[in-house]
Design an enzyme around this catalytic site. Sequence first.
Site, PDB file in Angstrom:
ATOM      1  N   ASP A 174       0.224  -8.593   1.409  1.00  0.00           N
ATOM      2  CA  ASP A 174      -0.770  -8.404   2.461  1.00  0.00           C
ATOM      3  C   ASP A 174      -2.177  -8.734   1.987  1.00  0.00           C
ATOM      4  O   ASP A 174      -3.001  -9.231   2.761  1.00  0.00           O
ATOM      5  CB  ASP A 174      -0.725  -6.959   2.974  1.00  0.00           C
ATOM      6  CG  ASP A 174       0.461  -6.713   3.894  1.00  0.00           C
ATOM      7  OD1 ASP A 174       1.045  -7.696   4.386  1.00  0.00           O
ATOM      8  OD2 ASP A 174       0.790  -5.540   4.135  1.00  0.00           O
ATOM      9  N   ASP A 192     -13.950  12.662   2.235  1.00  0.00           N
ATOM     10  CA  ASP A 192     -13.870  11.560   1.277  1.00  0.00           C
ATOM     11  C   ASP A 192     -14.233  10.237   1.928  1.00  0.00           C
ATOM     12  O   ASP A 192     -14.566   9.271   1.245  1.00  0.00           O
ATOM     13  CB  ASP A 192     -12.459  11.454   0.698  1.00  0.00           C
ATOM     14  CG  ASP A 192     -12.135  12.584  -0.265  1.00  0.00           C
ATOM     15  OD1 ASP A 192     -13.042  13.375  -0.598  1.00  0.00           O
ATOM     16  OD2 ASP A 192     -10.961  12.687  -0.678  1.00  0.00           O
ATOM     17  N   ALA A 231      -9.545  13.505   4.171  1.00  0.00           N
ATOM     18  CA  ALA A 231      -9.752  14.800   3.516  1.00  0.00           C
ATOM     19  C   ALA A 231     -11.017  15.488   4.023  1.00  0.00           C
ATOM     20  O   ALA A 231     -11.879  15.902   3.248  1.00  0.00           O
ATOM     21  CB  ALA A 231      -9.810  14.620   1.992  1.00  0.00           C
ATOM     22  N   HIS A 264      -6.913 -12.239   2.456  1.00  0.00           N
ATOM     23  CA  HIS A 264      -7.793 -13.247   1.850  1.00  0.00           C
ATOM     24  C   HIS A 264      -7.755 -14.543   2.653  1.00  0.00           C
ATOM     25  O   HIS A 264      -8.795 -15.168   2.907  1.00  0.00           O
ATOM     26  CB  HIS A 264      -7.364 -13.500   0.408  1.00  0.00           C
ATOM     27  CG  HIS A 264      -8.019 -14.694  -0.217  1.00  0.00           C
ATOM     28  ND1 HIS A 264      -9.364 -14.734  -0.524  1.00  0.00           N
ATOM     29  CD2 HIS A 264      -7.509 -15.907  -0.562  1.00  0.00           C
ATOM     30  CE1 HIS A 264      -9.657 -15.911  -1.042  1.00  0.00           C
ATOM     31  NE2 HIS A 264      -8.553 -16.645  -1.079  1.00  0.00           N
ATOM     32  N   THR A 282      -0.767   0.465   9.811  1.00  0.00           N
ATOM     33  CA  THR A 282       0.279   0.651   8.817  1.00  0.00           C
ATOM     34  C   THR A 282      -0.257   0.524   7.391  1.00  0.00           C
ATOM     35  O   THR A 282       0.533   0.523   6.438  1.00  0.00           O
ATOM     36  CB  THR A 282       1.410  -0.382   9.020  1.00  0.00           C
ATOM     37  OG1 THR A 282       0.838  -1.694   9.071  1.00  0.00           O
ATOM     38  CG2 THR A 282       2.162  -0.110  10.309  1.00  0.00           C
ATOM     39  N   GLU A 331      -8.906  -2.852   8.440  1.00  0.00           N
ATOM     40  CA  GLU A 331      -9.737  -1.669   8.605  1.00  0.00           C
ATOM     41  C   GLU A 331     -11.069  -1.790   7.887  1.00  0.00           C
ATOM     42  O   GLU A 331     -11.233  -2.591   6.953  1.00  0.00           O
ATOM     43  CB  GLU A 331      -9.022  -0.411   8.099  1.00  0.00           C
ATOM     44  CG  GLU A 331      -8.985  -0.234   6.591  1.00  0.00           C
ATOM     45  CD  GLU A 331      -7.900  -1.011   5.886  1.00  0.00           C
ATOM     46  OE1 GLU A 331      -8.236  -1.700   4.894  1.00  0.00           O
ATOM     47  OE2 GLU A 331      -6.735  -0.954   6.311  1.00  0.00           O
ATOM     48  N   ALA A 347      -4.957   3.559   6.986  1.00  0.00           N
ATOM     49  CA  ALA A 347      -4.923   4.628   7.993  1.00  0.00           C
ATOM     50  C   ALA A 347      -3.592   5.367   7.970  1.00  0.00           C
ATOM     51  O   ALA A 347      -3.537   6.591   8.132  1.00  0.00           O
ATOM     52  CB  ALA A 347      -5.181   4.044   9.381  1.00  0.00           C
ATOM     53  N   PHE A 348      -2.502   4.647   7.760  1.00  0.00           N
ATOM     54  CA  PHE A 348      -1.171   5.264   7.699  1.00  0.00           C
ATOM     55  C   PHE A 348      -1.062   6.193   6.499  1.00  0.00           C
ATOM     56  O   PHE A 348      -0.548   7.318   6.604  1.00  0.00           O
ATOM     57  CB  PHE A 348      -0.102   4.176   7.643  1.00  0.00           C
ATOM     58  CG  PHE A 348       1.293   4.694   7.460  1.00  0.00           C
ATOM     59  CD1 PHE A 348       2.003   5.208   8.525  1.00  0.00           C
ATOM     60  CD2 PHE A 348       1.894   4.670   6.207  1.00  0.00           C
ATOM     61  CE1 PHE A 348       3.287   5.690   8.360  1.00  0.00           C
ATOM     62  CE2 PHE A 348       3.183   5.142   6.030  1.00  0.00           C
ATOM     63  CZ  PHE A 348       3.884   5.658   7.110  1.00  0.00           C
ATOM     64  N   SER A 349      -1.552   5.744   5.343  1.00  0.00           N
ATOM     65  CA  SER A 349      -1.470   6.570   4.135  1.00  0.00           C
ATOM     66  C   SER A 349      -2.324   7.824   4.251  1.00  0.00           C
ATOM     67  O   SER A 349      -2.085   8.813   3.556  1.00  0.00           O
ATOM     68  CB  SER A 349      -1.890   5.766   2.907  1.00  0.00           C
ATOM     69  OG  SER A 349      -3.258   5.417   2.959  1.00  0.00           O
TER      70      SER A 349
END
Length: 288
Positions: free
Chosen positions: A55, A159, A194, A60, A170, A130, A173-175
Amino acid sequence: MSRRILIVPNPHRPETLEAATVAKAALRETGVGVCADFHADTDEPIDAALVLGGDGTMLHAADMTRGTGIPLLGVNLGRVGFLAELERDDVATAAVRLAEGDYSVEERGTIDVVVTERDGGVSTGWALNEATVERANLRTTVEVGLDIDGRPLSTFGCDGVVIATSTGSTAHAFSAGGPVLWPEVDALLVVPLAAHALFARPLVIGPSSSVTVEILERSASTAQVVLDGARAIDVARGGRVEVRRGAEPVRLARMLDAPFSERLVKKFSLPVDGFRGTRDVEGWAAGI
């Protein structure tokens, strides 16, 4: 005018450079020109781009071809490869089909970013996945004010804050606990990282809305906005980061007729054993 295909490999991985050699040979057999570098302002037109890597390489390539409308076809030679269309064994076939124009095009929305400093200085950027407003000092939090459509929503220490497209849902934002949005959902996703706040849940807002993150004067840390994990803009206290729907979409070349749900199953190795649907589960998970 002869046709030309741009090849964008990850230059830091030997297997992607080997795949680029295979792709070049396949393209030359079809009589299509091969381009290894591209500058939008000076180069001759490119018909499509073959991107070899993960990805990060796709992001890039999207930045390299920004504003040209060149379709990008990704072959996953990385790990998850959510933006890629095909896998490593498909390099030669992908190159030939790209040369023959045997693909459809899917447009993915982007975001435009404007950073306004307290002294009036302005910096701009864009992202496909993002924009993440992050604390510059990892030993403390950054105090931010969040507003939607010019109206204040909340302030909190955190954070950071991720503002993502549906494509980027995915990724970072997903993590961070955000929801997965199907690519055709025309929306922006706001996910605090957080956050020390009672109301700091992910938000899904409409495509015409804008998101502004202000770095408050009382913040213990300054910030930076990171675009697609690759480009960064520093933001001092009192600075504001405004994010809205981008003016230029990214065009992805598609060769598979599989719904997004199948991509989720395959990329995340989701457990579908025991599913009682009518389709063959092994074929479904393999994207067949």
